[in-house]
Design a protein around this motif. Sequence first.
Motif, mmCIF file in Angstrom:
data_model
loop_
_atom_site.group_PDB
_atom_site.id
_atom_site.type_symbol
_atom_site.label_atom_id
_atom_site.label_comp_id
_atom_site.label_asym_id
_atom_site.label_seq_id
_atom_site.Cartn_x
_atom_site.Cartn_y
_atom_site.Cartn_z
ATOM 1 N N ARG A 5 15.970 -16.290 32.171
ATOM 2 C CA ARG A 5 14.843 -15.659 31.469
ATOM 3 C C ARG A 5 13.771 -16.670 31.102
ATOM 4 N NH1 ARG A 5 13.878 -10.399 31.534
ATOM 5 N NH2 ARG A 5 15.170 -9.243 30.112
ATOM 6 N N ALA A 6 14.180 -17.833 30.613
ATOM 7 C CA ALA A 6 13.214 -18.863 30.234
ATOM 8 C C ALA A 6 12.490 -19.395 31.463
ATOM 9 C CB ALA A 6 13.905 -19.987 29.479
ATOM 10 N N ALA A 7 13.221 -19.574 32.547
ATOM 11 C CA ALA A 7 12.590 -20.054 33.781
ATOM 12 C C ALA A 7 11.561 -19.044 34.280
ATOM 13 C CB ALA A 7 13.658 -20.319 34.839
ATOM 14 N N GLU A 8 11.904 -17.768 34.234
ATOM 15 C CA GLU A 8 10.958 -16.718 34.634
ATOM 16 C C GLU A 8 9.754 -16.682 33.707
ATOM 17 O OE1 GLU A 8 13.075 -13.037 34.579
ATOM 18 O OE2 GLU A 8 14.377 -13.607 36.242
ATOM 19 N N ALA A 9 9.998 -16.824 32.422
ATOM 20 C CA ALA A 9 8.932 -16.741 31.420
ATOM 21 C C ALA A 9 7.887 -17.820 31.621
ATOM 22 C CB ALA A 9 9.516 -16.831 30.016
ATOM 23 N N THR B 158 14.411 -19.470 22.740
ATOM 24 C CA THR B 158 15.771 -18.938 22.817
ATOM 25 C C THR B 158 16.659 -19.816 23.686
ATOM 26 O OG1 THR B 158 14.983 -16.677 22.456
ATOM 27 C CG2 THR B 158 17.139 -16.929 23.508
ATOM 28 N N ALA B 159 16.146 -20.250 24.824
ATOM 29 C CA ALA B 159 16.926 -21.130 25.699
ATOM 30 C C ALA B 159 17.295 -22.425 24.980
ATOM 31 C CB ALA B 159 16.140 -21.435 26.973
ATOM 32 N N ILE B 160 16.359 -22.974 24.236
ATOM 33 C CA ILE B 160 16.631 -24.213 23.499
ATOM 34 C C ILE B 160 17.661 -23.966 22.404
ATOM 35 C CG2 ILE B 160 15.597 -25.885 21.899
ATOM 36 C CD1 ILE B 160 13.099 -25.808 23.752
ATOM 37 N N LEU B 161 17.552 -22.860 21.690
ATOM 38 C CA LEU B 161 18.513 -22.554 20.627
ATOM 39 C C LEU B 161 19.927 -22.380 21.175
ATOM 40 C CD1 LEU B 161 16.411 -20.111 18.455
ATOM 41 C CD2 LEU B 161 17.221 -22.387 17.774
ATOM 42 N N LEU B 162 20.055 -21.881 22.396
ATOM 43 C CA LEU B 162 21.369 -21.659 23.001
ATOM 44 C C LEU B 162 21.936 -22.896 23.697
ATOM 45 C CD1 LEU B 162 20.726 -18.124 24.539
ATOM 46 C CD2 LEU B 162 22.062 -18.676 22.481
#
Length: 86
Positions: free
Chosen positions: A57-61, A76-80
Amino acid sequence: MAKEPPTVSELREAAEISDDEINAAVDVVLADLATEAYPLAKGWTLDLVDTLRTNTRAAEARTTDKAAWKRNMVRTAILLAHPVKG
């Protein structure tokens, strides 16, 4: 079996990493993702390239023009993600 390091979110809850430090990492990703070992705080380092590569999702965003969605997905990607103590 080795225990996996905590997520950035868990470190934030434990006051090891602040929201400002997380926001700075998001800014780095949005400006130009050219760094792998990004220092967060108190010796924690996060591989931003790997974090984005493993979060679809982050890559797409990052390829969209929707700024708020892009920022939220990267955050969100960083938090996970699981930074390493070094």
